[in-house]
Design an enzyme around this catalytic site. Structure first.
Site, PDB file in Angstrom:
ATOM      1  N   ASP A 163       2.864  18.400 -21.130  1.00  0.00           N
ATOM      2  CA  ASP A 163       2.345  19.899 -22.408  1.00  0.00           C
ATOM      3  C   ASP A 163       2.188  21.334 -22.433  1.00  0.00           C
ATOM      4  O   ASP A 163       1.925  21.668 -20.773  1.00  0.00           O
ATOM      5  CB  ASP A 163       2.387  19.772 -23.630  1.00  0.00           C
ATOM      6  CG  ASP A 163       0.478  19.303 -22.928  1.00  0.00           C
ATOM      7  OD1 ASP A 163       0.454  19.566 -21.935  1.00  0.00           O
ATOM      8  OD2 ASP A 163      -0.284  18.441 -23.981  1.00  0.00           O
ATOM      9  N   ASP A 223       5.721  11.066 -27.425  1.00  0.00           N
ATOM     10  CA  ASP A 223       4.713  10.505 -26.252  1.00  0.00           C
ATOM     11  C   ASP A 223       3.717   9.944 -27.468  1.00  0.00           C
ATOM     12  O   ASP A 223       2.928  10.362 -28.471  1.00  0.00           O
ATOM     13  CB  ASP A 223       4.725  11.738 -25.857  1.00  0.00           C
ATOM     14  CG  ASP A 223       3.465  12.480 -26.438  1.00  0.00           C
ATOM     15  OD1 ASP A 223       4.134  13.604 -27.005  1.00  0.00           O
ATOM     16  OD2 ASP A 223       2.151  12.756 -25.541  1.00  0.00           O
ATOM     17  N   CYS A 269       7.858  -8.069 -19.092  1.00  0.00           N
ATOM     18  CA  CYS A 269       6.899  -7.450 -18.009  1.00  0.00           C
ATOM     19  C   CYS A 269       6.443  -8.433 -17.678  1.00  0.00           C
ATOM     20  O   CYS A 269       6.225  -8.918 -17.089  1.00  0.00           O
ATOM     21  CB  CYS A 269       5.840  -6.839 -19.147  1.00  0.00           C
ATOM     22  SG  CYS A 269       4.589  -7.968 -19.862  1.00  0.00           S
ATOM     23  N   CYS A 323       3.770 -10.895 -18.859  1.00  0.00           N
ATOM     24  CA  CYS A 323       4.480 -12.535 -19.211  1.00  0.00           C
ATOM     25  C   CYS A 323       4.990 -13.279 -18.126  1.00  0.00           C
ATOM     26  O   CYS A 323       4.869 -13.968 -18.142  1.00  0.00           O
ATOM     27  CB  CYS A 323       4.667 -11.367 -20.658  1.00  0.00           C
ATOM     28  SG  CYS A 323       4.145 -10.893 -21.987  1.00  0.00           S
ATOM     29  N   HIS A 381       2.012  -4.010 -19.915  1.00  0.00           N
ATOM     30  CA  HIS A 381       2.870  -5.231 -20.692  1.00  0.00           C
ATOM     31  C   HIS A 381       3.177  -4.103 -22.387  1.00  0.00           C
ATOM     32  O   HIS A 381       3.949  -3.517 -22.543  1.00  0.00           O
ATOM     33  CB  HIS A 381       1.706  -6.093 -21.759  1.00  0.00           C
ATOM     34  CG  HIS A 381       2.238  -6.742 -22.753  1.00  0.00           C
ATOM     35  ND1 HIS A 381       3.559  -8.100 -22.597  1.00  0.00           N
ATOM     36  CD2 HIS A 381       1.678  -6.467 -24.122  1.00  0.00           C
ATOM     37  CE1 HIS A 381       3.178  -8.003 -24.211  1.00  0.00           C
ATOM     38  NE2 HIS A 381       2.657  -7.048 -24.639  1.00  0.00           N
TER      39      HIS A 381
END
Lengths: 414, 424
Positions: A91, A270, A310, A313, A339
Site C-alpha cells: 500500500d 486485505d 491447517c 487442526c 489456522h
C-alpha cells in the site's frame, strides 16, 4: 500483469479470474494477509508459503521507517529481504494519514509525517511513495491517496477525493518514468467517502485513466461507517469499474464482509483482522469465531475444526491445549495465525470453486446458515445480497434479522 | 512399561571412575517400536506450559534434534483435575502436547527446573508448586496419580527441594534427604495390577539431592543403592534397592546456585565469582556411589563452557537447552564451535557471514546480539562457525535477515529458537 476472467456467477456479480504477476499466478477472488513490517506476525515466510498463500501485503510507510530504503536496497528489495518468492502488494502509505493522523499534516505537495520513533519529519509525496515502492519491488503498488476517515463529513471529503485524483496523475507519471511498468503494476484508489456523488465523480475521473493503471482499489471504507452504507459504496464502485481490471476492496477481513464483497464483484481484499484476532486468542471457524480464552474450552479435546487442513487442526492440537497457552505462549499465536489464514483461504477458495461450478448463491446461503446459525443474519448482508439476486431468507424465512453491524463474537467467560 | 535404553559406546581414557563417555539413548516401547536414538552427550529441550517456547508444532517437527522434551507439570495445576490427566487415548501427555510418541521422549517433572522463585515451604505431606492461579500443594499420592494418568515416558520422582528463603539449616537438609528417599520409595511402590497400569508405568528419574554438602549428597546416593530389609523392602517389593527402580539421575544446579550465591556473599562480601568446579565436585559426590550404566542429566548449566566441564568432570549425558533457548528469546544467535576456531582458519568467510566479535579480553563472543545496529546491514546467514558444511540443520543454512528479526517480536525468538535447537 495478465488478467483473465475464467468464470462468472450467473446470479451475482462475482467472478473468478487469474492474475499473473512477476512472481506467479494468483487466483481471484482472494484474501491477502497483511505483513505490515515485512512479516506475517508469528509466521515465517516458509510457513506462509506452506499454507498455499501466494499474495501478501507490505506497508510502504512502515518499511520506509524501518528498516528504511537503504537496507531494502542492499537486500535487493522486499522479496529478498523477507524471503518471500511470491506475489507482493504494497500500500502507498495513504492509510497512515488516517491511522497516524496525529503525526501527519497534509499539503498539496504530499503528507508530512513525524516519525513516531524519533520525531523526524518525512514528506511523503506521490513521487516519493512511488520511489519507495519501486525500491521495495512489490508486484502491485498503490497510488498515494489522500485518505480521510469514513466518518468525516463536509468539504474535506471532496477535497481529499480531488487531491487523490491529482496525486494519481503524479503517481502515473512517476511510475511510467521509472521503467518498471513491466514488473510493477500501479493500482488507482477510488475515494469519495460515503457520498455517492463524490464516488461517481472519482470513478469517472479514474476510469478515464484506465489505460495507465493496472487495477483499481476501493478505499476510504472500513473505518466505522454503517455497514448498510458500506456495501452500497462497494456496489456503486464495483458496478462502474472496468470489467477487465482487478478490483481490490481495502481493509476488508470479516468472512461475511468478504463474501458480500465478492458477490458485488470484488476480486481482492486485505485486513489485519484474521492475524490480529489470532494473537488475541480467537480462532475463526465456519460456525463463527471461537474465543479460546473462554473457560468453556479448558477441557475440550476437539481440534478447532474437524477436517480443517491447517497445520494446527491437522496436527490434532486441541482447544484445551490452545486454551492453556493462549495469550501466555507465542506458540499459541503461531498456531492460531496458521489456522485463521487457512480459514480465510478456505472461505475464498470455496467461493472460487462455487463460482466456477455455478453454485455461488447456494454457497452463500450455506455459509450464512452455518456461520450465524440461529443468532440471526446481519440485515446489511441480507440487503446487499438481495441487490445481486441472492435471497438469504429464501430457505430460512424465520431467521432473525440483526440490524447494524451484526458481527458475531464469542465472548470470553470468566 | 516402556524402557529407556542407554548404551555407552566409548569412555574417555582417563583413569577416574566417573569418566566422560559417548553413548546413545532410545526408548523401547511395548509394541516393539523405539524412538529415534539420541546421541549423548546431548540435549533435553525445555518447555513452558507444554510447548517449546516460540515454536509451532510444524517447526518442532522439522527440528530433528528435538527428541527429548521435559514437561513441567505445575502449569497444569490451575485446573482440578489437571487437564492433561483427562486427555483420552493411550498416550495422553504425548497427545495433549503434540509430541508424537514415535518421535519424541517426554519426561514429566512437577516443578519447572528453571523457576527459582521463593516459594512457601514444603512439608512431609506435600511439595509447593506454582501455577498461574497461585501456589498449589501436591502430595506424593497426587503426583503418582497425575503421572500415571498422563503416561509420560519418564517421570521425575517427587523430591523435597526447598525454595524458601536461604540459608537452610542442617536439619532442613536432612529432612530433604529423608523425604526425597521416602517419596521415591512411595513412587516405586507396586501399582495395583490393572492391565492399563501395567502397560504404562513410566521410567523413573531421581533428583540427586543433598544441597551444598558433599557428604549429604553422597549419603542420599548411598541410600539409593543400599539393600532394604523388612517393611522398607516390602514397600518396594519385588525390588530390593531403590536404585533398581530408577532409570537415571538428575543433578539440579539451580537450587545449588541459589544456596551457593548466598553463601559466597556472606563469606566474601563483594566477591561474586564462584569457582566453576564447585558444582562438578558436588555432582561427583552424588554420582560416585551410583552405577555407571544409567543416564546422567544436569539441569541449569549456564554456558557451553560449564557443559564441557560437566562432561569432562562427571560424564553427564544430557543437558537442558534452556540457556540456548533463552539466548534466542533475547535476540542472540549462537555461533560457536569447540574446539575454538582459530582466527586464521579458512572456515571464516567475512563476505558470507561475519564472525562473533572479540572482546577486549581477547575472548570471542558466543553469538550475535541482533539488536546491534551493525546487523541491520548484514543480509547473510546467522552462523559463521559452520561455513564448512558441518551444520546438521537446514534451518541454519537459510538466509535470515537479522534486521527483520529484531523488528518482529514474534519472529525473532521463533527463528532463533529453531537455530540453536537444530545444532544441539
Amino acid at each position: 500483469m495478465e488478467f483473465e476472467i475464467l468464470a462468472r456467477c450467473p446470479t451475482t456479480k462475482a467472478r473468478v479470474s487469474r492474475m499473473k504477476l512477476a512472481h506467479g499466478v494468483t487466483a481471484l477472488p482472494t484474501f491477502m494477509p497483511v505483513a505490515t513490517q515485512a512479516a506475517i506476525k508469528g509466521l515465517t515466510a516458509q510457513q506462509v508459503e506452506a499454507l498455499g498463500i501466494n499474495l501478501i501485503l507490505n506497508n510502504t510507510y512502515h518499511l520506509n521507517l524501518r528498516p528504511g530504503m537503504k537496507i531494502l536496497k542492499e537486500a535487493g528489495g522486499a522479496h529478498r529481504f523477507q524471503g518471500w518468492n511470491h506475489n507482493l502488494l504494497t500500500d502507498s502509505g495513504g492509510f497512515q494519514l488516517v491511522s497516524l493522523s496525529k503525526f501527519t499534516k497534509i499539503t498539496e505537495e504530499g503528507a508530512l509525517f513525524s516519525s513516531p520513533f524519533d520525531g523526524e519529519l518525512t514528506m511523503l509525496t506521490p513521487e516519493e511513495s512511488m520511489a519507495i515502492q519501486h525500491t521495495i519491488g512489490a508486484d502491485i503498488i498503490m497510488q498515494l491517496d489522500d485518505v480521510v476517515s469514513s466518518l468525516t463529513t463536509g468539504p474535506r471529503v471532496g477535497e481529499a477525493m480531488w487531491r487523490t485524483i491529482r496525486w494519481l496523475d503524479r503517481c502515473i507519471e512517476a511510475h511510467e518514468q521509472s521503467g518498471k511498468t513491466d514488473v510493477q503494476n500501479l493500482f488507482a484508489i477510488v475515494q469519495g467517502g460515503l457520498d455517492p456523488d463524490l464516488r461517481d465523480q472519482c470513478l469517472e475521473e479514474m476510469i478515464k485513466r484506465r489505460d495507465r493503471v493496472a487495477g483499481y482499489a476501493i478505499g476510504g471504507l472500513s473505518g466505522g461507517e454503517e455497514k448498510d452504507v458500506f456495501w452500497r459504496v462497494i456496489k456503486q464502485c464495483a458496478d462502474k469499474l472496468p470489467d477487465d481490471r482487478p478490483r481490490y476492496s481495502m481493509g476488508i477481513g470479516f468472512a461475511e464482509d468478504l463474501l458480500v464483497c465478492v458477490a458485488l464483484g470484488v476480486d481482492m481484499a486485505d485486513c489485519v483482522f484474521p492475524t490480529r484476532t489470532a494473537r488475541f486468542g480467537v480462532a475463526l471457524t465456519f460456525n463463527g469465531p471461537m474465543n479460546l480464552r473462554s473457560a468453556k474450552y479448558a477441557s475440550d479435546f476437539k481440534p478447532i475444526t474437524e477436517g480443517c487442513p491447517c497445520p494446527t487442526c491437522s496436527d490434532g492440537t486441541t482447544r484445551a491445549m490452545l486454551h492453556h497457552i493462549v495469550a501466555l505462549e507465542t506458540a499459541a499465536a503461531h498456531a492460531l495465525t496458521q489456522h485463521n489464514l487457512v480459514f480465510q483461504a478456505r472461505v475464498m477458495g470455496g467461493a472460487r470453486d462455487a463460482i466456477m461450478a455455478g453454485t455461488f448463491p447456494q454457497y452463500l446461503k450455506t455459509f450464512f446458515a452455518n456461520y450465524f446459525g440461529d443468532d440471526g443474519y446481519p440485515e446489511w448482508c441480507v440487503n446487499a445480497l438481495r441487490s445481486v439476486g441472492v435471497d438469504l431468507l429464501e430457505d430460512r424465512p424465520n431467521v432473525k434479522i440483526i440490524p447494524g453491524q451484526g458481527v458475531k463474537w464469542d465472548r470470553a467467560e470468566p | 512399561m516402556s524402557s529407556l535404553c542407554a548404551h555407552v559406546l566409548a569412555y574417555s581414557q582417563r583413569s577416574c571412575p566417573i569418566r566422560p563417555r559417548l553413548g546413545t539413548l532410545s526408548l523401547q516401547r511395548l509394541d516393539g517400536s523405539s524412538t529415534p536414538e539420541i546421541q549423548t552427550p546431548g540435549f533435553i529441550t525445555t518447555s513452558s506450559r507444554g510447548v517449546v517456547p516460540h515454536l509451532s508444532r510444524d517447526h518442532v517437527r522439522s527440528t530433528p534434534s528435538i527428541r527429548w522434551t521435559n514437561i513441567p507439570f505445575e502449569s497444569f495445576l490451575d485446573r482440578m483435575p489437571p487437564v492433561p490427566t483427562l486427555q483420552p487415548g493411550s498416550d495422553p501427555l504425548h497427545t495433549f502436547t503434540g509430541f508424537p510418541s514415535k518421535q519424541h521422549i517426554l519426561s514429566l517433572s512437577l516443578r519447572d527446573p528453571f523457576d527459582g522463585r521463593e516459594m512457601p515451604a514444603n512439608n512431609k505431606q506435600f511439595v509447593s508448586a506454582y501455577c498461574i492461579r497461585g501456589v498449589r500443594k501436591v502430595t506424593p499420592a497426587d503426583w503418582k496419580k497425575y503421572a500415571l494418568a498422563c503416561k509420560p515416558d519418564l517421570v521425575v520422582a517427587l523430591s523435597d527441594v526447598p525454595y524458601t528463603s536461604q540459608p537452610h539449616s542442617q536439619k532442613r537438609a536432612t529432612k530433604s534427604i529423608e523425604r526425597s528417599t521416602a517419596w521415591l520409595a512411595d513412587f516405586l511402590r507396586p501399582i495395583p495390577s490393572t492391565e492399563e497400569s501395567k502397560l504404562h508405568r513410566p521410567d523413573v528419574l531421581v533428583n540427586l539431592v543433598g544441597g551444598l554438602e558433599p557428604r549429604a549428597r553422597t549419603s542420599f546416593s548411598e541410600s539409593l543403592v543400599e539393600t532394604l530389609h523388612g517393611k522398607e523392602q516390602e514397600q518396594i517389593h519385588p525390588l530390593h534397592r531403590l536404585d533398581e527402580g530408577v532409570s537415571g539421575y538428575i543433578i539440579d544446579l539451580l537450587p545449588l546456585r541459589l544456596s551457593r550465591r548466598l553463601e559466597t556473599f556472606q563469606s566474601l562480601p563483594g566477591q561474586t565469582v564462584l569457582d566453576p568446579e564447585t558444582y562438578v565436585e558436588l555432582a561427583r559426590a552424588s554420582l560416585a556411589p551410583l552405577p555407571q550404566n544409567k543416564v546422567r542429566i544436569a539441569y541449569s548449566t549456564s554456558s557451553p563452557h560449564e557443559i564441557l566441564r560437566f562432561i569432562r568432570g562427571v560424564g553427564i549425558d544430557l543437558f537442558d537447552s534452556h540457556w540456548a533457548q533463552r539466548a534466542a528469546h533475547i535476540g542472540v544467535a549462537l555461533d560457536f564451535r569447540f574446539p575454538v576456531i582459530s582466527d586464521e582458519s579458512s572456515i571464516w568467510n567475512e563476505e558470507e557471514c561475519s564472525r562473533p566479535r572479540v572482546r577486549s579480553t581477547g575472548k570471542r563472543e558466543l553469538g550475535h546480539n541482533l539488536y546491534l545496529e551493525k546487523y541491520s546491514h548484514q543480509h547473510v546467514r546467522l552462523a559463521s562457525s559452520f561455513l564448512d558444511g558441518t551444520s546438521p540443520s537446514s534451518i541454519q543454512d537459510a538466509v535470515i535477515c537479522p534486521c527483520e528479526l529484531v523488528h518482529q517480536p514474534l519472529h525473532q525468538p521463533t527463528s532463533l529458537t529453531a537455530m540453536p535447537m537444530s545444532t544441539t
